[in-house]
Design a protein around this motif. Sequence first.
Motif, PDB file in Angstrom:
ATOM      1  N   ALA A 358      14.543 -17.627 -11.569  1.00  0.00           N
ATOM      2  CA  ALA A 358      13.564 -17.376 -10.513  1.00  0.00           C
ATOM      3  C   ALA A 358      14.233 -16.740  -9.295  1.00  0.00           C
ATOM      4  O   ALA A 358      15.200 -17.270  -8.759  1.00  0.00           O
ATOM      5  N   GLY A 359      13.703 -15.585  -8.884  1.00  0.00           N
ATOM      6  CA  GLY A 359      14.205 -14.921  -7.696  1.00  0.00           C
ATOM      7  C   GLY A 359      15.423 -14.059  -7.923  1.00  0.00           C
ATOM      8  O   GLY A 359      15.892 -13.393  -6.986  1.00  0.00           O
ATOM      9  N   TRP A 360      15.952 -14.051  -9.155  1.00  0.00           N
ATOM     10  CA  TRP A 360      17.140 -13.263  -9.468  1.00  0.00           C
ATOM     11  C   TRP A 360      16.747 -12.022 -10.274  1.00  0.00           C
ATOM     12  O   TRP A 360      15.765 -12.031 -11.018  1.00  0.00           O
ATOM     13  N   LEU A 361      17.544 -10.974 -10.130  1.00  0.00           N
ATOM     14  CA  LEU A 361      17.367  -9.749 -10.906  1.00  0.00           C
ATOM     15  C   LEU A 361      18.632  -9.473 -11.708  1.00  0.00           C
ATOM     16  O   LEU A 361      19.742  -9.699 -11.218  1.00  0.00           O
ATOM     17  N   ALA A 362      18.448  -8.993 -12.934  1.00  0.00           N
ATOM     18  CA  ALA A 362      19.584  -8.651 -13.799  1.00  0.00           C
ATOM     19  C   ALA A 362      19.924  -7.182 -13.662  1.00  0.00           C
ATOM     20  O   ALA A 362      19.036  -6.327 -13.690  1.00  0.00           O
ATOM     21  N   GLY A 363      21.211  -6.886 -13.520  1.00  0.00           N
ATOM     22  CA  GLY A 363      21.650  -5.493 -13.467  1.00  0.00           C
ATOM     23  C   GLY A 363      21.420  -4.796 -14.792  1.00  0.00           C
ATOM     24  O   GLY A 363      21.622  -5.379 -15.863  1.00  0.00           O
ATOM     25  N   GLN A 364      20.980  -3.540 -14.718  1.00  0.00           N
ATOM     26  CA  GLN A 364      20.659  -2.784 -15.932  1.00  0.00           C
ATOM     27  C   GLN A 364      21.517  -1.535 -16.076  1.00  0.00           C
ATOM     28  O   GLN A 364      21.110  -0.560 -16.705  1.00  0.00           O
ATOM     29  N   GLY A 365      22.726  -1.607 -15.507  1.00  0.00           N
ATOM     30  CA  GLY A 365      23.705  -0.558 -15.734  1.00  0.00           C
ATOM     31  C   GLY A 365      23.468   0.704 -14.941  1.00  0.00           C
ATOM     32  O   GLY A 365      22.641   0.766 -14.025  1.00  0.00           O
ATOM     33  N   TRP A 366      24.190   1.730 -15.330  1.00  0.00           N
ATOM     34  CA  TRP A 366      24.108   3.026 -14.675  1.00  0.00           C
ATOM     35  C   TRP A 366      24.563   4.073 -15.675  1.00  0.00           C
ATOM     36  O   TRP A 366      25.482   3.812 -16.458  1.00  0.00           O
ATOM     37  N   PRO A 367      23.938   5.254 -15.725  1.00  0.00           N
ATOM     38  CA  PRO A 367      24.335   6.250 -16.729  1.00  0.00           C
ATOM     39  C   PRO A 367      25.721   6.823 -16.458  1.00  0.00           C
ATOM     40  O   PRO A 367      26.197   6.832 -15.318  1.00  0.00           O
ATOM     41  N   ILE A 368      26.359   7.314 -17.513  1.00  0.00           N
ATOM     42  CA  ILE A 368      27.625   8.019 -17.382  1.00  0.00           C
ATOM     43  C   ILE A 368      27.392   9.477 -17.773  1.00  0.00           C
ATOM     44  O   ILE A 368      26.392   9.806 -18.433  1.00  0.00           O
ATOM     45  N   PRO A 369      28.275  10.399 -17.369  1.00  0.00           N
ATOM     46  CA  PRO A 369      28.005  11.835 -17.592  1.00  0.00           C
ATOM     47  C   PRO A 369      27.676  12.225 -19.027  1.00  0.00           C
ATOM     48  O   PRO A 369      26.827  13.084 -19.258  1.00  0.00           O
ATOM     49  N   VAL A 370      28.293  11.571 -20.005  1.00  0.00           N
ATOM     50  CA  VAL A 370      28.054  11.960 -21.393  1.00  0.00           C
ATOM     51  C   VAL A 370      26.607  11.708 -21.810  1.00  0.00           C
ATOM     52  O   VAL A 370      26.101  12.320 -22.751  1.00  0.00           O
ATOM     53  N   ALA A 419       9.915   0.779  -9.019  1.00  0.00           N
ATOM     54  CA  ALA A 419      10.708   0.522  -7.824  1.00  0.00           C
ATOM     55  C   ALA A 419      12.046  -0.094  -8.216  1.00  0.00           C
ATOM     56  O   ALA A 419      12.120  -0.923  -9.134  1.00  0.00           O
ATOM     57  N   GLY A 420      13.103   0.309  -7.513  1.00  0.00           N
ATOM     58  CA  GLY A 420      14.410  -0.248  -7.810  1.00  0.00           C
ATOM     59  C   GLY A 420      15.418   0.082  -6.729  1.00  0.00           C
ATOM     60  O   GLY A 420      15.125   0.801  -5.771  1.00  0.00           O
ATOM     61  N   PHE A 421      16.621  -0.439  -6.896  1.00  0.00           N
ATOM     62  CA  PHE A 421      17.716  -0.151  -5.974  1.00  0.00           C
ATOM     63  C   PHE A 421      19.032  -0.252  -6.740  1.00  0.00           C
ATOM     64  O   PHE A 421      19.086  -0.778  -7.863  1.00  0.00           O
ATOM     65  N   VAL A 422      20.080   0.266  -6.142  1.00  0.00           N
ATOM     66  CA  VAL A 422      21.407   0.244  -6.746  1.00  0.00           C
ATOM     67  C   VAL A 422      22.298  -0.674  -5.916  1.00  0.00           C
ATOM     68  O   VAL A 422      22.314  -0.596  -4.683  1.00  0.00           O
ATOM     69  N   HIS A 423      23.020  -1.546  -6.614  1.00  0.00           N
ATOM     70  CA  HIS A 423      23.965  -2.428  -5.928  1.00  0.00           C
ATOM     71  C   HIS A 423      25.236  -2.529  -6.761  1.00  0.00           C
ATOM     72  O   HIS A 423      25.183  -2.907  -7.938  1.00  0.00           O
ATOM     73  N   ASP A 424      26.360  -2.162  -6.161  1.00  0.00           N
ATOM     74  CA  ASP A 424      27.665  -2.287  -6.805  1.00  0.00           C
ATOM     75  C   ASP A 424      27.687  -1.646  -8.194  1.00  0.00           C
ATOM     76  O   ASP A 424      28.218  -2.209  -9.148  1.00  0.00           O
ATOM     77  N   GLY A 425      27.062  -0.456  -8.301  1.00  0.00           N
ATOM     78  CA  GLY A 425      27.120   0.296  -9.548  1.00  0.00           C
ATOM     79  C   GLY A 425      26.110  -0.075 -10.599  1.00  0.00           C
ATOM     80  O   GLY A 425      26.152   0.461 -11.716  1.00  0.00           O
ATOM     81  N   ASP A 426      25.197  -0.988 -10.302  1.00  0.00           N
ATOM     82  CA  ASP A 426      24.151  -1.372 -11.250  1.00  0.00           C
ATOM     83  C   ASP A 426      22.786  -1.023 -10.693  1.00  0.00           C
ATOM     84  O   ASP A 426      22.542  -1.150  -9.489  1.00  0.00           O
ATOM     85  N   LEU A 427      21.884  -0.615 -11.585  1.00  0.00           N
ATOM     86  CA  LEU A 427      20.486  -0.410 -11.232  1.00  0.00           C
ATOM     87  C   LEU A 427      19.741  -1.731 -11.383  1.00  0.00           C
ATOM     88  O   LEU A 427      19.859  -2.417 -12.401  1.00  0.00           O
ATOM     89  N   TYR A 428      18.959  -2.076 -10.354  1.00  0.00           N
ATOM     90  CA  TYR A 428      18.109  -3.263 -10.395  1.00  0.00           C
ATOM     91  C   TYR A 428      16.656  -2.812 -10.257  1.00  0.00           C
ATOM     92  O   TYR A 428      16.309  -2.099  -9.312  1.00  0.00           O
ATOM     93  N   VAL A 429      15.817  -3.201 -11.208  1.00  0.00           N
ATOM     94  CA  VAL A 429      14.439  -2.720 -11.290  1.00  0.00           C
ATOM     95  C   VAL A 429      13.488  -3.850 -10.930  1.00  0.00           C
ATOM     96  O   VAL A 429      13.584  -4.959 -11.475  1.00  0.00           O
ATOM     97  N   LEU A 430      12.557  -3.555 -10.020  1.00  0.00           N
ATOM     98  CA  LEU A 430      11.542  -4.541  -9.638  1.00  0.00           C
ATOM     99  C   LEU A 430      10.289  -4.427 -10.488  1.00  0.00           C
ATOM    100  O   LEU A 430       9.580  -5.406 -10.711  1.00  0.00           O
ATOM    101  N   GLY A 431       9.967  -3.217 -10.944  1.00  0.00           N
ATOM    102  CA  GLY A 431       8.761  -3.017 -11.733  1.00  0.00           C
ATOM    103  C   GLY A 431       7.893  -1.926 -11.145  1.00  0.00           C
ATOM    104  O   GLY A 431       8.313  -1.168 -10.271  1.00  0.00           O
ATOM    105  N   ARG A 432       6.659  -1.851 -11.617  1.00  0.00           N
ATOM    106  CA  ARG A 432       5.758  -0.762 -11.285  1.00  0.00           C
ATOM    107  C   ARG A 432       5.263  -0.851  -9.851  1.00  0.00           C
ATOM    108  O   ARG A 432       5.121  -1.933  -9.283  1.00  0.00           O
ATOM    109  N   MET A 433       4.975   0.316  -9.284  1.00  0.00           N
ATOM    110  CA  MET A 433       4.535   0.403  -7.892  1.00  0.00           C
ATOM    111  C   MET A 433       3.040   0.685  -7.821  1.00  0.00           C
ATOM    112  O   MET A 433       2.607   1.804  -7.558  1.00  0.00           O
ATOM    113  N   GLY A 434       2.231  -0.304  -8.113  1.00  0.00           N
ATOM    114  CA  GLY A 434       0.818  -0.189  -7.822  1.00  0.00           C
ATOM    115  C   GLY A 434      -0.117   0.112  -8.966  1.00  0.00           C
ATOM    116  O   GLY A 434      -1.220  -0.413  -9.010  1.00  0.00           O
TER     117      GLY A 434
END
Length: 542
Positions: A358-370, A419-434
């Motif tokens: 509850a209240g926590w978000l899991a990091g979902q990584g970040w793409p690499i050039p390949v 909606a989302g944000f980046v923290h320490d190299g990970d993408l964190y997603v909140l979900g749909r915007m409306g």
Amino acid sequence: MSILGWLSAPTPGRGVWLAGERDGWERVEYAVLAADARAVAADLAARGVGRGDVVAIALPGSRDGLAALYGAWAAGACATMLPVPGYGAGAEYTAHTAAILEQARPAVTFADAESAPLLEGVAQVSEVRRDGVGVETLVEPGGVAVLQFTSGTTRSPRAIQVTWDNIVSNFGVLYRWMEWKDGDGMASWLPFNHDMGLLACVMTAARQGDLWLMRPDQFIRGPERWLSCLGPGKASHAGSPSFGFGYVARRVRPEQWAELDLSGWRSAIVGGEVPDPGALRAFAAAAAPAGFDPAGIHPAYGLAENTSAVTAGAVGRPGRVVRPDWERMQFGEPVHVVETGLLLPPADAVTSEAGDGAGWLAGQGWPIPVDEVEVRIADGEGKPLPEGSLGEIVITGRSVAVGYVGDEPFDGLLHTGDAGFVHDGDLYVLGRMGDSLKVRARTVYVEDLEFKAREAAGLNRLAVVSMSDRGRPGIAVFAEAEPGPWADKVNQALRTELGPDPEIAVIAGEHGLICRTSSGKPQRRVMWQLWSAGKLPGTRLS
């Protein structure tokens, strides 16, 4: 790589394991499936079906379903996978499928005995014929490989045009995530009409790995059967929304875990919805005695408009979680992270981080050039925001689909509406915007919920906006009306539709509560931003 190359050179000794109705498995080698697909392609060619045509397929995880899919592609046609009816399906399923067929305009529709009666009057249904002489040469496929329809029960499904180039690119991303090796296998219970089920699982055939297939209803009845496919000498990879992992943790009994060996399960891709850290922790704890390595859990972000995959946690790096200050979170502004931690801390760690999720978000990584995928966080005008700010997730790259049928093309630039944000190299997603929300990996559009809410309330001046309630999906119902018993009726109607999980807020207010365009349509994204910032007036009734 060639997605269809195996139809000409199937690997001996490998194939697909199809779950029996109650127990047992039927094994079909790829050489047999290749002959099936060629026979279907010949049948389609005899009907005049080829490049530029669409073949619709309403078949569950079965030999006929695989033959129809690859047979359509072998004939050069585009495939669209239709949903199959669930328990109690009736008029709503028929209406939803009719809306899909109206857009797809298929030359042929394949369906099984369960789906066919529900499609009567909607489509002329054909049976899969895989007993004839197959084509010798595959037809060069057209540009669009799949019409991928948005999931859920919406009355207005949208058709996403996915090209072969999209598939080849995204396929590479998915299999890099899994660190796929020759001889690896995949186990799946996801439906064929889900982008994750189709791209990440069913198309394992292109890699010539053994594939274990179950239907969703079989998984619900016996999730331990899915686990039994994973382990030494069987499948090394599987994917599921986080609710599936949570379901397994709740339903599989200790004595059933004791009979399992999951030591060969290397990757568990978690996608289809915002990951629930609590569900993943519960699964990891339950599966540990069976030898499951929690390092294999990879929360991922994807959507059908980008073919499937976008980002995932890095292989070999423990998954991370953050707890933002939800009260101070505003669109376009920096996100204040209160705590950070590991998604799955060591078993002997003395910590309460993430707890039940509850209240926590899991990091979902970040793409690499390949991966040939680029992600940025943008403000309401599409301009990039500094790292750490909350905004809309915008994607560019080869995996971005052409666009929706009948709409302007994406042109390689996808404004996701997430909606989302980046923290320490990970993408964190909140979900749909409306405009929509994900409920157990199905997309529910607020227009449908709005229709049901208006019927229940007997009000016209009412708007539904999807929200994120501390990382969990939710909706807010805004009504320009006095408080009254209509609120309980709305809540009951929407709870019946959405189930117990999403938060439902009903807000009453004066004229002007609902932000509208000049043409009178609700400005849902604007309302999402204002509500998230606590700037919309009104009285919450429930």
